[in-house]
Design a protein around this motif. Structure first.
Motif, mmCIF file in Angstrom:
data_model
loop_
_atom_site.group_PDB
_atom_site.id
_atom_site.type_symbol
_atom_site.label_atom_id
_atom_site.label_comp_id
_atom_site.label_asym_id
_atom_site.label_seq_id
_atom_site.Cartn_x
_atom_site.Cartn_y
_atom_site.Cartn_z
ATOM 1 N N ILE A 25 -4.671 -5.954 -3.985
ATOM 2 C CA ILE A 25 -3.409 -5.214 -3.835
ATOM 3 C C ILE A 25 -2.911 -5.004 -5.257
ATOM 4 O O ILE A 25 -2.566 -5.963 -5.955
ATOM 5 C CB ILE A 25 -2.397 -5.995 -2.975
ATOM 6 N N ARG A 75 -10.841 -4.146 0.987
ATOM 7 C CA ARG A 75 -9.684 -3.242 0.863
ATOM 8 C C ARG A 75 -9.283 -3.158 -0.599
ATOM 9 O O ARG A 75 -9.066 -4.182 -1.243
ATOM 10 C CB ARG A 75 -8.475 -3.830 1.579
ATOM 11 N N TYR A 131 -6.149 -1.633 -2.281
ATOM 12 C CA TYR A 131 -4.861 -1.032 -1.935
ATOM 13 C C TYR A 131 -4.059 -0.816 -3.217
ATOM 14 O O TYR A 131 -3.694 -1.763 -3.894
ATOM 15 C CB TYR A 131 -4.144 -1.951 -0.937
ATOM 16 N N HIS A 132 -3.815 0.448 -3.498
ATOM 17 C CA HIS A 132 -3.151 0.847 -4.744
ATOM 18 C C HIS A 132 -1.696 1.222 -4.466
ATOM 19 O O HIS A 132 -1.418 2.094 -3.642
ATOM 20 C CB HIS A 132 -3.916 2.044 -5.317
ATOM 21 N N THR A 181 -10.304 2.457 0.325
ATOM 22 C CA THR A 181 -9.065 2.477 -0.459
ATOM 23 C C THR A 181 -7.887 2.939 0.395
ATOM 24 O O THR A 181 -8.056 3.644 1.386
ATOM 25 C CB THR A 181 -9.192 3.459 -1.640
ATOM 26 N N ILE A 182 -6.701 2.549 -0.043
ATOM 27 C CA ILE A 182 -5.452 3.064 0.542
ATOM 28 C C ILE A 182 -4.487 3.270 -0.619
ATOM 29 O O ILE A 182 -4.470 2.467 -1.566
ATOM 30 C CB ILE A 182 -4.831 2.063 1.540
ATOM 31 N N THR A 227 -0.290 4.029 -1.442
ATOM 32 C CA THR A 227 1.056 4.295 -0.919
ATOM 33 C C THR A 227 1.963 4.733 -2.060
ATOM 34 O O THR A 227 1.814 4.287 -3.199
ATOM 35 C CB THR A 227 1.662 3.074 -0.194
ATOM 36 N N ILE A 275 3.940 -3.133 2.667
ATOM 37 C CA ILE A 275 2.642 -3.393 2.032
ATOM 38 C C ILE A 275 1.799 -4.322 2.910
ATOM 39 O O ILE A 275 0.590 -4.123 3.092
ATOM 40 C CB ILE A 275 2.855 -3.977 0.606
ATOM 41 N N ILE A 294 0.572 -2.260 5.934
ATOM 42 C CA ILE A 294 -0.426 -1.248 5.555
ATOM 43 C C ILE A 294 -1.734 -1.915 5.115
ATOM 44 O O ILE A 294 -2.827 -1.441 5.435
ATOM 45 C CB ILE A 294 0.150 -0.325 4.458
ATOM 46 N N PHE A 295 -1.629 -3.027 4.384
ATOM 47 C CA PHE A 295 -2.850 -3.729 3.967
ATOM 48 C C PHE A 295 -3.673 -4.129 5.196
ATOM 49 O O PHE A 295 -4.894 -4.005 5.206
ATOM 50 C CB PHE A 295 -2.487 -4.972 3.135
ATOM 51 N N THR A 304 -3.013 8.010 2.880
ATOM 52 C CA THR A 304 -1.835 7.836 2.017
ATOM 53 C C THR A 304 -0.634 7.624 2.935
ATOM 54 O O THR A 304 -0.521 8.284 3.970
ATOM 55 C CB THR A 304 -1.600 9.118 1.197
#
Ligand code: NAD
Ligand code: DAU
Length: 379
Positions: A83, A131, A133-134, A207-208, A210, A261, A264-265, A273
């Motif tokens: 994350i 994952r 996650y950006h 990837t994700i 937000t 977060i 979504i994670f 997005t």
């Protein structure tokens, strides 16, 4: 101890990162949470005192640009989730020193992506269960028009929008809004977002991304509007309002961002997005007046006592007029919504800064930085 998951959270000693680390450490005792932070001026381990001794938490002082260190850390702990919050985050600093922003925000993100690729592709199961996650910002979308300067009834109703709340334009930032960053900070964040998506499209990395609006709450570094102004009001110092104070920001309580977060994670769809925001637009000057009123009341000053501290100063270069996030997708698909009315959140925030003057004094005097430099020398 065997952990169910091993997760790196970058920038965990910063403002939002510390809330995310706290939430994950408390909520998931079976996850190992590895906080990777360089401890720049914005990183402060005092933000995590309450959880620093937990068996599922560890801190590693490292620069995300240091590929070798990130790679060996990921291998050693079989990291399966990242994350990513570490960044240079202050627009005014990016105007003075864009290089540092490109280095950390662009090259640092690329270094993390490359390390994750190398480690995850070597696992027999490859990217499955992984994952990346950006965490990014609404500023990548540019600025919205203020075609209703006096404000209109907002089209959305959420718990964050209090009675009489306004929208200052017809348009909003959607997940589909074209990127149009204006500051070196937002340009660097936009670039990092593109790299993250490119790693999905090219290599299949899960990837994700937000994009969130302005956060407020405890532990924010006092160069940002809300903690800076609360501290200045307390000390009777001038409040430097850029331009006419008419710019609009969409404010979200930081713990609500941390909750988003988490959701979504765990439940967000790969390669998607999500916009995160509170439907809570405020003109800077109106927000400043709310802060003045709240601080004066809590300090026992007569109403209006600190209004004279308002000082209009030269505007920020390229100052974006209005940000307003549409977070309908996140609300509908994953059931997240902001938990606080803004008035409650601001009251909670002002109280926290007034009650934690020692934290504020340490940060403003720079004492905490000297301490880390001696503690982590050579590491
Ligand atoms: P912050 O400046 O408070 O914290 C940033 C953290 O990153 C600090 O602990 C710092 O030491 C660390 N860091 C900086 N450079 C590093 C490097 N090279 N290697 C390792 N660690 C490094 O920032 P914040 O406000 O908590 O923002 C966190 C993230 O959320 C950022 O990516 C920012 O772009 C994004 N974001 C912030 C907001 C907001 O309102 N603050 C809103 C939307 C998105
Ligand atoms: O929108 C999300 C972004 O919000 C994040 O990506 C950034 O990391 C975060 O810093 C924040 O950026 P802003 O530039 O909006 O935040 P800042 O607190 O610096 O300023 C908020 C508004 O207040 C902005 O319109 C500028 C104004 N301002 C700020 C300061 C520090 C002033 O008028 N005077 C000030 O002294």
């Amino acid at each position: 101890m065997n952990f169910k998951r091993n997760i790196i959270i970058t920038g965990g000693a910063g403002f939002i990162g510390s809330h995310v680390v706290r939430l994950f450490v408390n909520k998931y005792p079976d996850y190992r949470i590895i906080n990777v932070d360089k401890l720049t001026y914005a990183g402060n381990l005092a933000n995590l005192r309450d959880i620093e001794d937990r068996p599922n938490y560890m801190f590693v002082r490292a620069d995300i640009c240091d590929f070798d260190t990130i790679l060996s850390l990921m291998k050693e702990y079989a990291v399966d989730g990242i994350i990513h919050l570490a960044a240079e985050s202050h627009v005014d600093r990016s105007i003075k020193d864009p290089f540092t922003f490109a280095r950390t925000n662009v090259m640092g993100t690329l270094s993390l992506l490359q390390a994750a690729k190398a480690v995850w592709e070597a696992f027999p199961e490859g990217y499955e269960g992984k994952r990346f996650y950006h965490i990014s910002t609404d500023e990548v979308y540019g600025a919205l028009a203020m075609n209703h300067p006096e404000g209109i009834e907002p089209p959305f109703k959420t718990v964050a929008s209090s009675e009489g709340h306004k929208a200052y334009g017809d348009d909003f930032f959607y997940e589909t809004t074209k990127y149009n960053p204006h500051s070196p900070y937002s340009a660097s964040k936009a670039s990092s977002d593109h790299f993250v998506r490119a790693f999905h499209d090219t290599f299949g990395m899960p990837t994700i991304v937000t994009n969130c609006s302005n956060n407020y709450g405890p532990y924010q570094f006092p160069e940002k509007l809300i903690p800076l102004f609360i501290n200045n009001i307390r000390h009777g110092k001038p409040l430097p309002v850029y331009g006419k104070g008419e710019n609009v920001r969409d404010w979200l309580f930081v713990e609500d961002h941390a909750r988003a977060i988490d959701v979504i994670f765990h439940e967000g769809k790969i390669a998607e997005t999500y916009n995160i925001g509170g439907f809570n637009e405020w003109k800077n000057i109106d927000l400043i007046k709310v802060m003045i009123k709240t601080v004066d009341r809590l300090l026992g000053n007569p109403e209006g006592h600190s209004l004279g501290l308002i000082t209009y100063v030269t505007d920020r270069l390229g100052h974006d007029a209005r940000y307003a996030i549409d977070s309908t997708k996140l609300q509908k698909e994953l059931g997240w919504e902001p938990s606080l009315q803004f008035e409650e959140g601001i009251e909670k925030t002002v109280r926290w800064y007034l009650d934690n003057q020692e934290w504020m004094d340490n940060v403003t005097s720079g004492e905490y930085e000297k301490y880390y430099d001696s503690m982590y020398k050579g590491r």
